[in-house]
Design a protein around this motif. Structure first.
Motif, PDB file in Angstrom:
ATOM      1  N   ARG A 112     -41.193  -6.194  38.927  1.00  0.00           N
ATOM      2  CA  ARG A 112     -41.394  -6.728  37.576  1.00  0.00           C
ATOM      3  C   ARG A 112     -41.639  -5.605  36.566  1.00  0.00           C
ATOM      4  O   ARG A 112     -41.291  -5.723  35.395  1.00  0.00           O
ATOM      5  N   LEU A 113     -42.198  -4.506  37.030  1.00  0.00           N
ATOM      6  CA  LEU A 113     -42.539  -3.396  36.134  1.00  0.00           C
ATOM      7  C   LEU A 113     -41.381  -2.434  35.905  1.00  0.00           C
ATOM      8  O   LEU A 113     -41.317  -1.778  34.864  1.00  0.00           O
ATOM      9  N   ASN A 114     -40.489  -2.318  36.873  1.00  0.00           N
ATOM     10  CA  ASN A 114     -39.491  -1.251  36.810  1.00  0.00           C
ATOM     11  C   ASN A 114     -38.186  -1.696  36.155  1.00  0.00           C
ATOM     12  O   ASN A 114     -37.094  -1.445  36.660  1.00  0.00           O
ATOM     13  N   GLY A 115     -38.291  -2.357  34.999  1.00  0.00           N
ATOM     14  CA  GLY A 115     -37.069  -2.682  34.263  1.00  0.00           C
ATOM     15  C   GLY A 115     -36.260  -1.427  33.988  1.00  0.00           C
ATOM     16  O   GLY A 115     -35.051  -1.372  34.190  1.00  0.00           O
ATOM     17  N   LEU A 116     -36.954  -0.371  33.508  1.00  0.00           N
ATOM     18  CA  LEU A 116     -36.357   0.950  33.360  1.00  0.00           C
ATOM     19  C   LEU A 116     -37.374   1.964  33.851  1.00  0.00           C
ATOM     20  O   LEU A 116     -38.501   2.021  33.358  1.00  0.00           O
ATOM     21  N   VAL A 117     -36.980   2.744  34.838  1.00  0.00           N
ATOM     22  CA  VAL A 117     -37.847   3.798  35.373  1.00  0.00           C
ATOM     23  C   VAL A 117     -37.336   5.143  34.870  1.00  0.00           C
ATOM     24  O   VAL A 117     -36.156   5.466  35.039  1.00  0.00           O
ATOM     25  N   VAL A 118     -38.226   5.909  34.232  1.00  0.00           N
ATOM     26  CA  VAL A 118     -37.865   7.250  33.774  1.00  0.00           C
ATOM     27  C   VAL A 118     -38.875   8.248  34.338  1.00  0.00           C
ATOM     28  O   VAL A 118     -40.039   7.904  34.543  1.00  0.00           O
ATOM     29  N   ARG A 119     -38.406   9.452  34.572  1.00  0.00           N
ATOM     30  CA  ARG A 119     -39.274  10.498  35.117  1.00  0.00           C
ATOM     31  C   ARG A 119     -39.389  11.637  34.121  1.00  0.00           C
ATOM     32  O   ARG A 119     -38.381  12.179  33.658  1.00  0.00           O
ATOM     33  N   LEU A 120     -40.632  11.990  33.790  1.00  0.00           N
ATOM     34  CA  LEU A 120     -40.859  13.152  32.939  1.00  0.00           C
ATOM     35  C   LEU A 120     -40.950  14.394  33.817  1.00  0.00           C
ATOM     36  O   LEU A 120     -41.783  14.451  34.730  1.00  0.00           O
ATOM     37  N   PRO A 121     -40.121  15.385  33.580  1.00  0.00           N
ATOM     38  CA  PRO A 121     -40.143  16.576  34.438  1.00  0.00           C
ATOM     39  C   PRO A 121     -41.399  17.397  34.198  1.00  0.00           C
ATOM     40  O   PRO A 121     -41.935  17.419  33.078  1.00  0.00           O
ATOM     41  N   PRO A 122     -41.898  18.083  35.228  1.00  0.00           N
ATOM     42  CA  PRO A 122     -43.029  18.994  35.014  1.00  0.00           C
ATOM     43  C   PRO A 122     -42.609  20.175  34.151  1.00  0.00           C
ATOM     44  O   PRO A 122     -41.416  20.471  34.024  1.00  0.00           O
ATOM     45  N   LEU A 123     -43.571  20.838  33.578  1.00  0.00           N
ATOM     46  CA  LEU A 123     -43.294  21.920  32.638  1.00  0.00           C
ATOM     47  C   LEU A 123     -42.485  23.042  33.278  1.00  0.00           C
ATOM     48  O   LEU A 123     -41.644  23.663  32.626  1.00  0.00           O
ATOM     49  N   ARG A 124     -42.720  23.296  34.555  1.00  0.00           N
ATOM     50  CA  ARG A 124     -42.020  24.397  35.229  1.00  0.00           C
ATOM     51  C   ARG A 124     -40.521  24.133  35.359  1.00  0.00           C
ATOM     52  O   ARG A 124     -39.740  25.072  35.548  1.00  0.00           O
ATOM     53  N   GLU A 125     -40.097  22.867  35.268  1.00  0.00           N
ATOM     54  CA  GLU A 125     -38.679  22.529  35.387  1.00  0.00           C
ATOM     55  C   GLU A 125     -37.978  22.471  34.036  1.00  0.00           C
ATOM     56  O   GLU A 125     -36.755  22.338  33.981  1.00  0.00           O
ATOM     57  N   ARG A 126     -38.720  22.547  32.945  1.00  0.00           N
ATOM     58  CA  ARG A 126     -38.125  22.366  31.625  1.00  0.00           C
ATOM     59  C   ARG A 126     -37.562  23.674  31.091  1.00  0.00           C
ATOM     60  O   ARG A 126     -38.034  24.768  31.415  1.00  0.00           O
ATOM     61  N   THR A 127     -36.557  23.540  30.266  1.00  0.00           N
ATOM     62  CA  THR A 127     -35.880  24.715  29.701  1.00  0.00           C
ATOM     63  C   THR A 127     -36.250  24.946  28.241  1.00  0.00           C
ATOM     64  O   THR A 127     -35.675  25.827  27.596  1.00  0.00           O
ATOM     65  N   ASP A 128     -37.197  24.144  27.730  1.00  0.00           N
ATOM     66  CA  ASP A 128     -37.534  24.225  26.304  1.00  0.00           C
ATOM     67  C   ASP A 128     -38.944  24.748  26.065  1.00  0.00           C
ATOM     68  O   ASP A 128     -39.577  24.411  25.061  1.00  0.00           O
ATOM     69  N   LEU A 129     -39.445  25.583  26.977  1.00  0.00           N
ATOM     70  CA  LEU A 129     -40.822  26.050  26.867  1.00  0.00           C
ATOM     71  C   LEU A 129     -41.067  26.773  25.542  1.00  0.00           C
ATOM     72  O   LEU A 129     -42.120  26.583  24.914  1.00  0.00           O
ATOM     73  N   ASP A 130     -40.115  27.598  25.098  1.00  0.00           N
ATOM     74  CA  ASP A 130     -40.298  28.338  23.839  1.00  0.00           C
ATOM     75  C   ASP A 130     -40.490  27.388  22.662  1.00  0.00           C
ATOM     76  O   ASP A 130     -41.380  27.588  21.821  1.00  0.00           O
ATOM     77  N   VAL A 131     -39.665  26.327  22.608  1.00  0.00           N
ATOM     78  CA  VAL A 131     -39.768  25.365  21.509  1.00  0.00           C
ATOM     79  C   VAL A 131     -41.077  24.602  21.591  1.00  0.00           C
ATOM     80  O   VAL A 131     -41.746  24.362  20.567  1.00  0.00           O
ATOM     81  N   VAL A 132     -41.470  24.222  22.810  1.00  0.00           N
ATOM     82  CA  VAL A 132     -42.720  23.485  23.003  1.00  0.00           C
ATOM     83  C   VAL A 132     -43.908  24.317  22.522  1.00  0.00           C
ATOM     84  O   VAL A 132     -44.796  23.819  21.816  1.00  0.00           O
ATOM     85  N   ILE A 133     -43.929  25.587  22.878  1.00  0.00           N
ATOM     86  CA  ILE A 133     -45.028  26.466  22.468  1.00  0.00           C
ATOM     87  C   ILE A 133     -45.037  26.636  20.954  1.00  0.00           C
ATOM     88  O   ILE A 133     -46.099  26.618  20.316  1.00  0.00           O
ATOM     89  N   ASP A 134     -43.873  26.788  20.348  1.00  0.00           N
ATOM     90  CA  ASP A 134     -43.807  26.902  18.879  1.00  0.00           C
ATOM     91  C   ASP A 134     -44.391  25.653  18.215  1.00  0.00           C
ATOM     92  O   ASP A 134     -45.125  25.756  17.218  1.00  0.00           O
ATOM     93  N   LYS A 135     -44.070  24.479  18.730  1.00  0.00           N
ATOM     94  CA  LYS A 135     -44.597  23.245  18.151  1.00  0.00           C
ATOM     95  C   LYS A 135     -46.103  23.147  18.344  1.00  0.00           C
ATOM     96  O   LYS A 135     -46.836  22.683  17.451  1.00  0.00           O
ATOM     97  N   LEU A 136     -46.588  23.571  19.521  1.00  0.00           N
ATOM     98  CA  LEU A 136     -48.027  23.563  19.757  1.00  0.00           C
ATOM     99  C   LEU A 136     -48.750  24.499  18.795  1.00  0.00           C
ATOM    100  O   LEU A 136     -49.793  24.145  18.230  1.00  0.00           O
TER     101      LEU A 136
END
Length: 458
Positions: A311-335
């Motif tokens: 009933r809960l999994n109409g759409l299941v999405v996974r957020l990747p951990p930070l070590r798998e992401r390729t946008d660390l520079d942009v994330v840090i700039d926004k922070l």
């Protein structure tokens, strides 16, 4: 005690939290006191409070109740709306566990409900009904909490956001999975802010933080006299608070098995029956859940109901951990932009390389606290360098260096081409001899810790 009394008088209208690592010191001159606005922004702290928090007043001004104590301030309000609230066990940003209580917390009838509007930021909680309207700064931060803002260039995240955009407003339940600290609640808030329900309440419930004996009454509400200690006029519960808006059930895998059947019934019939009541109340909510557990594995071990899962999994999405992401520079700039209070900070190239190679076990929670501390330490320099980073983070970095102990070849100094190679080899061998302990290595070689880090990360 005089200082504590003066502090309480000076911040009479603020939320004042007394805390100490030993519960028997609560109510004594040893306790620390910190004050916060109803929205969770830090105001001030007593001398004992500053000592226990371990940060100067200038650094604390950038923090919130959530970033210091690891829980939203609305959860504190919810705790004191229960029948017999006792001391809370919280975890400081430093990892130290403390016991805490609010001695004179004022809870007006409509104040401090665990609901949020689209003017809520990611760290602040809702203000009281009599509070002033949100400032333009708070409103701008709220607008940033949208799917568009969260799309910072990582391909995995972009796919997640594209899927979510297609189901928002379609009465499809969303289940967000991912490690702790990957931003699941922030994503749930963004889903709400981009949905047709954005003018309605956003109610977040952490199923792991509510005691098992209270979670049923907190979720479904109760009538006056439903159980011993129930407060007068009862409580409508979190599900009904979210009526017309969005309900976010975080850590859904921690919900007791006996309550999963009740939740399933509510989701199927769209009716809630408070404890002690014979009357069912219609409810209309958009549901988003999150977990860092493997629910399929829990189903196999009879720890989670399969019918609720489907009933809960109409759409299941996974957020990747930070070590798998390729946008660390942009994330840090926004922070840096979000936390800089108008001051532009940058990260030295060598430190950015260090960040890219780090595993980030705490994900965004770890990164955000690290950057806040580094910005305060950098001060007027406005460039974050190695001397601005906390020692425990540098120790973690050192232990991830492949050459820091186990893979040093038996290469002689005569085989090395440069003096730098000789120095690096000596440092690597000393690190190996001291099991990767940077402080012990620095003492053994007669150099500073920063020299060790600089040689390892040229």
């Amino acid at each position: 005690m005089i200082e504590n009394q003066l502090f309480a008088a000076a911040y009479e209208e603020a939320i004042k939290l007394s805390f100490h690592s030993r519960p028997e010191f609560l109510g004594t001159l040893m306790e620390g006191i910190a004050s916060f606005t109803p929205g969770g922004r830090f105001l001030s702290a007593s001398r004992s409070g500053l000592f226990q928090l371990g940060l100067p007043m200038s650094a604390l001004q950038t923090h919130t109740f959530s970033s210091l104590f690891g829980m939203p301030i609305s959860a504190l309000m919810d705790h004191y709306r229960t029948a017999s609230p006792g001391p809370l066990e919280l975890c400081l940003h430093s990892g130290v566990r403390v016991y805490a209580k609010c001695t004179d917390l004022r809870l007006p009838t409509t104040s401090f409900q665990h609901t949020t509007s689209n003017a809520r930021s990611t760290d602040a909680e809702p203000a009281t009904a009599t509070a002033a309207p949100p400032s333009s700064h708070e409103q701008s931060k709220a607008r940033l909490s949208s799917l568009r803002y969260l799309n910072t260039g990582d391909e995995q995240v972009a796919v997640v956001i594209d899927k979510l955009k297609k189901v928002i407003g379609r009465d499809i339940s969303i289940l967000i999975t991912g490690e702790t600290g990957t931003g699941k609640e922030l994503l749930a808030q963004a889903i709400h802010n981009d949905s047709p329900r954005k003018a309605g309440p956003f109610v977040a419930v952490n199923c792991a933080s509510i005691p098992e004996t209270l979670i049923e009454s907190e979720l479904f509400g109760y009538e006056e006299g439903a159980f011993t200690g129930a407060r007068k006029k009862g409580s409508i519960g979190k599900i009904l608070q979210a009526n017309g808006g969005s309900l976010f059930l975080d850590e859904i895998g921690d919900m007791p098995l006996n309550l999963q059947a009740r939740l399933l019934r509510v989701l199927q019939e769209r009716m809630v029956t408070p404890l002690g009541s014979t009357k069912s109340i219609p409810v209309n909510v958009a549901l988003t859940c999150a977990t860092n557990r493997n629910l399929r594995d829990m189903i196999a071990r009879n720890l989670f109901r399969d019918d609720l899962y489907y009933r809960l999994n109409g759409l299941v999405v996974r957020l990747p951990p930070l070590r798998e992401r390729t946008d660390l520079d942009v994330v840090i700039d926004k922070l840096l932009a979000a936390e800089g209070n108008g001051v532009r900070y940058t990260v030295a190239p060598a430190i950015m390389d260090m960040f890219r190679s780090h595993g980030w076990p705490g994900n965004f929670r770890q990164l955000t606290n690290l950057m806040r501390t580094a910005m305060v330490m950098a001060g007027d320099d406005h460039e974050i360098r190695i001397e601005h980073l906390p020692d425990d983070f540098l120790d973690d970095i050192a232990t991830t260096i492949p050459a820091a102990g186990k893979s040093v070849n038996a290469t002689t100094h005569d085989d090395l081409a440069t003096l730098e190679d000789v120095e690096l080899s000596v440092i690597q061998q000393s690190l190996a001899a001291h099991d990767g302990n940077v402080s012990a290595t620095a003492r053994a070689l007669g150099v500073s810790r920063n020299t060790i880090y600089r040689k390892i990360h040229p």
